[in-house]
Every structure is written in C-alpha cells, then in structure tokens.
Write a protein that holds these residues in place. Structure first.
Motif, PDB file in Angstrom:
ATOM      1  N   VAL A 223      49.741 -23.454  48.604  1.00 24.78           N
ATOM      2  CA  VAL A 223      48.429 -23.583  47.898  1.00 24.78           C
ATOM      3  C   VAL A 223      48.385 -22.512  46.553  1.00 24.78           C
ATOM      4  O   VAL A 223      48.092 -22.722  45.465  1.00 24.78           O
ATOM      5  CB  VAL A 223      47.313 -23.469  48.784  1.00 24.78           C
ATOM      6  N   ILE A 224      48.688 -21.199  46.806  1.00 32.26           N
ATOM      7  CA  ILE A 224      49.004 -20.269  45.990  1.00 32.26           C
ATOM      8  C   ILE A 224      50.062 -20.504  45.008  1.00 32.26           C
ATOM      9  O   ILE A 224      49.619 -20.625  43.627  1.00 32.26           O
ATOM     10  CB  ILE A 224      49.257 -18.979  46.522  1.00 32.26           C
ATOM     11  N   ALA A 225      50.947 -21.194  45.307  1.00 29.72           N
ATOM     12  CA  ALA A 225      51.982 -21.420  44.324  1.00 29.72           C
ATOM     13  C   ALA A 225      51.471 -22.720  43.325  1.00 29.72           C
ATOM     14  O   ALA A 225      51.663 -22.739  42.188  1.00 29.72           O
ATOM     15  CB  ALA A 225      53.296 -22.163  45.013  1.00 29.72           C
ATOM     16  N   ASP A 226      50.910 -23.572  43.955  1.00 32.93           N
ATOM     17  CA  ASP A 226      50.048 -24.720  43.283  1.00 32.93           C
ATOM     18  C   ASP A 226      49.031 -24.217  42.102  1.00 32.93           C
ATOM     19  O   ASP A 226      48.991 -25.051  41.124  1.00 32.93           O
ATOM     20  CB  ASP A 226      49.412 -25.883  44.090  1.00 32.93           C
ATOM     21  N   LEU A 227      48.397 -23.194  42.558  1.00 37.30           N
ATOM     22  CA  LEU A 227      47.225 -22.646  41.864  1.00 37.30           C
ATOM     23  C   LEU A 227      47.613 -21.556  40.876  1.00 37.30           C
ATOM     24  O   LEU A 227      46.857 -21.108  40.413  1.00 37.30           O
ATOM     25  CB  LEU A 227      46.193 -22.348  42.689  1.00 37.30           C
ATOM     26  N   ALA A 228      48.928 -21.177  40.922  1.00 33.62           N
ATOM     27  CA  ALA A 228      49.234 -20.002  40.390  1.00 33.62           C
ATOM     28  C   ALA A 228      48.962 -19.801  38.824  1.00 33.62           C
ATOM     29  O   ALA A 228      48.433 -18.605  38.786  1.00 33.62           O
ATOM     30  CB  ALA A 228      50.943 -19.939  40.353  1.00 33.62           C
ATOM     31  N   LEU A 229      49.162 -21.041  38.094  1.00 29.63           N
ATOM     32  CA  LEU A 229      48.630 -20.546  36.639  1.00 29.63           C
ATOM     33  C   LEU A 229      47.055 -20.298  36.417  1.00 29.63           C
ATOM     34  O   LEU A 229      46.639 -19.709  35.562  1.00 29.63           O
ATOM     35  CB  LEU A 229      49.106 -21.865  35.900  1.00 29.63           C
ATOM     36  N   ASP A 230      46.426 -21.353  37.392  1.00 30.97           N
ATOM     37  CA  ASP A 230      45.003 -20.859  37.131  1.00 30.97           C
ATOM     38  C   ASP A 230      44.607 -19.580  37.699  1.00 30.97           C
ATOM     39  O   ASP A 230      43.580 -18.961  37.376  1.00 30.97           O
ATOM     40  CB  ASP A 230      44.218 -22.120  37.752  1.00 30.97           C
ATOM     41  N   PRO A 259      54.155 -15.874  36.599  1.00 34.86           N
ATOM     42  CA  PRO A 259      54.820 -15.112  36.018  1.00 34.86           C
ATOM     43  C   PRO A 259      54.567 -13.914  34.918  1.00 34.86           C
ATOM     44  O   PRO A 259      55.333 -12.863  34.873  1.00 34.86           O
ATOM     45  CB  PRO A 259      55.759 -16.137  34.915  1.00 34.86           C
ATOM     46  N   ASN A 260      53.235 -13.950  34.692  1.00 34.10           N
ATOM     47  CA  ASN A 260      53.044 -13.024  33.659  1.00 34.10           C
ATOM     48  C   ASN A 260      52.211 -11.727  34.618  1.00 34.10           C
ATOM     49  O   ASN A 260      51.433 -10.990  33.787  1.00 34.10           O
ATOM     50  CB  ASN A 260      52.030 -13.412  32.772  1.00 34.10           C
ATOM     51  N   LEU A 261      52.061 -11.788  35.740  1.00 35.82           N
ATOM     52  CA  LEU A 261      51.479 -10.372  36.659  1.00 35.82           C
ATOM     53  C   LEU A 261      52.746  -9.951  37.315  1.00 35.82           C
ATOM     54  O   LEU A 261      53.729 -10.722  37.782  1.00 35.82           O
ATOM     55  CB  LEU A 261      50.301 -11.074  37.354  1.00 35.82           C
ATOM     56  N   ALA A 262      52.912  -8.732  37.489  1.00 38.11           N
ATOM     57  CA  ALA A 262      53.965  -8.128  38.157  1.00 38.11           C
ATOM     58  C   ALA A 262      53.240  -7.415  39.522  1.00 38.11           C
ATOM     59  O   ALA A 262      52.108  -7.259  39.798  1.00 38.11           O
ATOM     60  CB  ALA A 262      54.439  -7.015  37.275  1.00 38.11           C
ATOM     61  N   VAL A 263      54.178  -7.460  40.373  1.00 38.68           N
ATOM     62  CA  VAL A 263      53.754  -6.591  41.738  1.00 38.68           C
ATOM     63  C   VAL A 263      53.379  -5.335  41.719  1.00 38.68           C
ATOM     64  O   VAL A 263      54.090  -4.704  41.287  1.00 38.68           O
ATOM     65  CB  VAL A 263      54.675  -6.929  42.704  1.00 38.68           C
TER      66      VAL A 263
END
Length: 281
Positions: A223-230, A259-263
């Motif tokens: 679910v997190i993967a599906d919602l990643a961009l939002d 992709p645009n946030l880093a751990v």
C-alpha cells in the motif's frame, strides 16, 4: 449459530515470506481486521469479516492463488473477544492504555494515551504502532501540522496531538475510523486539534495549498508503494514522512519507491521497521 448469522474468519496458512502479500490481497475484500500468527512452519492469517459473502469472495481469491484456506464462524459475537487479553503497552514516550483498563502511574517522561480501537487497527499492541509513536516524538516540532494516513483508531493522530502538534488531519477510507478516532481524541482531551475524514490521500494531495510538517503512514508495504507519490506530495519542503508496516529486512524496497525523500532514521522492533524520510537529507 450458522456462519451467515454473524462474523466469520477467513483462515489462510502461508509461508512467512509471502504473508504480507497475502494479507494485502485479503484487505481488498474489506475485513475489519487481520491477525498474523507466526510459527515454526510459517504464518497463519486470520481475517475477520462481518459479511459472509465478502468472506466467501476472499476465500475464492485465495483458492485461485493456490493457497489453502478455510472459513470458520466467530462465536464471541464479533471481534471483541480480544479485549479480555488487552494490556497496557509501553511505547515511549507513551504508556498506551486500553480505555476499559485502569491506567498505571506513568514513569518519568512518559504520558498516558488512552485508546479504544473498536473494530479498527491501532490498539498499541503491534510493534509498528509503538515504533511510529516513537518516531513521531523524534520528528514533530511544537505547533507542527500532521497528516495521519490510514488512521484506524486514531492512535497516531492522538499521539501527535499530545506531543504538541498544532493541527492533525486523520484520514481513512474505513467508515468505522472517523467515530473511533473522534472518540479517542475526545478521551485524551485533544478533540479540538484532530480532524478526521474518509477522504483519500489522492484527494488531500490534489489540494496543492495543503502540505504537512509530518506525514505518518502505518500501512502495508504494498500500500505504501502504491501511495508513494502522493505521500511524497503532501510532505512540506522541510517536513518528514514516517512510514511503517514494513518488515525489518525488506523496508528498502518500499522506500525506494519514494524517490525524492531520503532515509533519515530507521527504528526496528520485533522484526518490523519504521522509517523516517526527509527531503534533501
């Protein structure tokens, strides 16, 4: 009692390494809750349904996937049988207390968070909930704005408000979540800070004027993967995204979809991980 008279449980026995994927498939059919029991021979998933037809549809889908599955009646009148086993949970900086139990005296630096999840997720007993509360305490500045995605009982939204958030928006497509979240916010004295709706994340993200200092999402990895961009879109430029529902040895595959946030930080408890991500970190 016949199976059609009340709650039913869809029971699926799977290998531990695919349990999360099978649980995600079960969630698509609208169970009130899913319990995962791990053992030496794999995992058992118990999905509770108040609609026998939906349970039958879930069973058919799992059978089609080639897995063993059965439907059994629930004889305790629903999903409330677990309440007799509920206990106080320590989730620093909180002591999470089921609302029907007596509250202990908190230790120095702890505060009490009372919760009744009803039939939603978020009792405080799962490691991911405890991890998320700890991460929120680390990243939330006083007065900050918070979005709780998939709020369930509202335990994270209420926790954020108790930690000093200036405003909290809690969203969940589960129709039972608004009432549970509102009740828990009121019980903890933060109802004036918490707004809860059944809006989708996509609807929130579409309002470009609304961005949050902290976004919390305790969901399943797919679910997190599906919602990643939002999820990325709703984080303020200097804000933080905190995600969990991730296995400790597999979280990188999910966070790579953002992709645009880093751990920035990773916390682990009992095989689960909560990950904090920030822009330009």
């Amino acid at each position: 009692m016949t199976v059609r008279d009340g709650w039913t449980t869809v029971v699926v026995r799977v290998r531990s390494d695919v349990a999360e994927l099978v649980a995600d498939q079960l969630w698509r059919f609208g169970p009130a809750a899913i319990e995962e029991q791990l053992g030496a021979e794999g995992a058992v998933l118990l999905a509770g349904f108040d609609d026998h037809d939906r349970a039958a549809e879930a069973r058919a889908a799992i059978v089609q996937a080639g897995l063993g599955v059965e439907i059994v009646p629930v004889v305790d009148g629903g999903l409330d049988g677990w309440r007799r086993w509920a206990k106080v949970e320590h989730a620093p900086p909180f002591v999470v207390v089921p609302s029907w139990l007596e509250s202990p005296e908190p230790a120095a630096g702890e505060r009490v968070l009372r919760v009744d999840p009803a039939h939603t997720f978020g009792s405080g007993s799962h490691p991911t909930t405890r991890l998320m509360l700890g991460q929120l305490a680390d990243v939330l500045a006083p007065g900050g704005s918070v979005l709780d995605v998939g709020c369930g009982s509202g335990i994270l939204a209420v926790g954020a408000a108790l930690l000093g958030a200036g405003s909290v928006l809690a969203i969940d497509i589960d129709p039972g979540s608004p009432a549970a979240t509102a009740a828990n916010a009121k019980a903890n004295g933060v109802a004036h800070l918490v707004t809860v709706t059944t809006s989708t994340l996509n609807e929130v993200a579409a309002d470009r004027s609304t961005r949050f200092d902290v976004v919390a999402a305790n969901l399943l990895a797919p679910v997190i993967a599906d919602l990643a961009l939002d999820l990325e879109r709703v984080v303020a430029p200097d804000g933080a995204l905190v995600v969990s529902g991730l296995l400790a040895d597999r979280w990188k595959a999910t966070t790579a979809r953002i992709p645009n946030l880093a751990v920035a930080a990773v916390a682990v408890d009992d095989g689960w991980a909560a990950v904090t991500l920030r822009a330009g970190h």
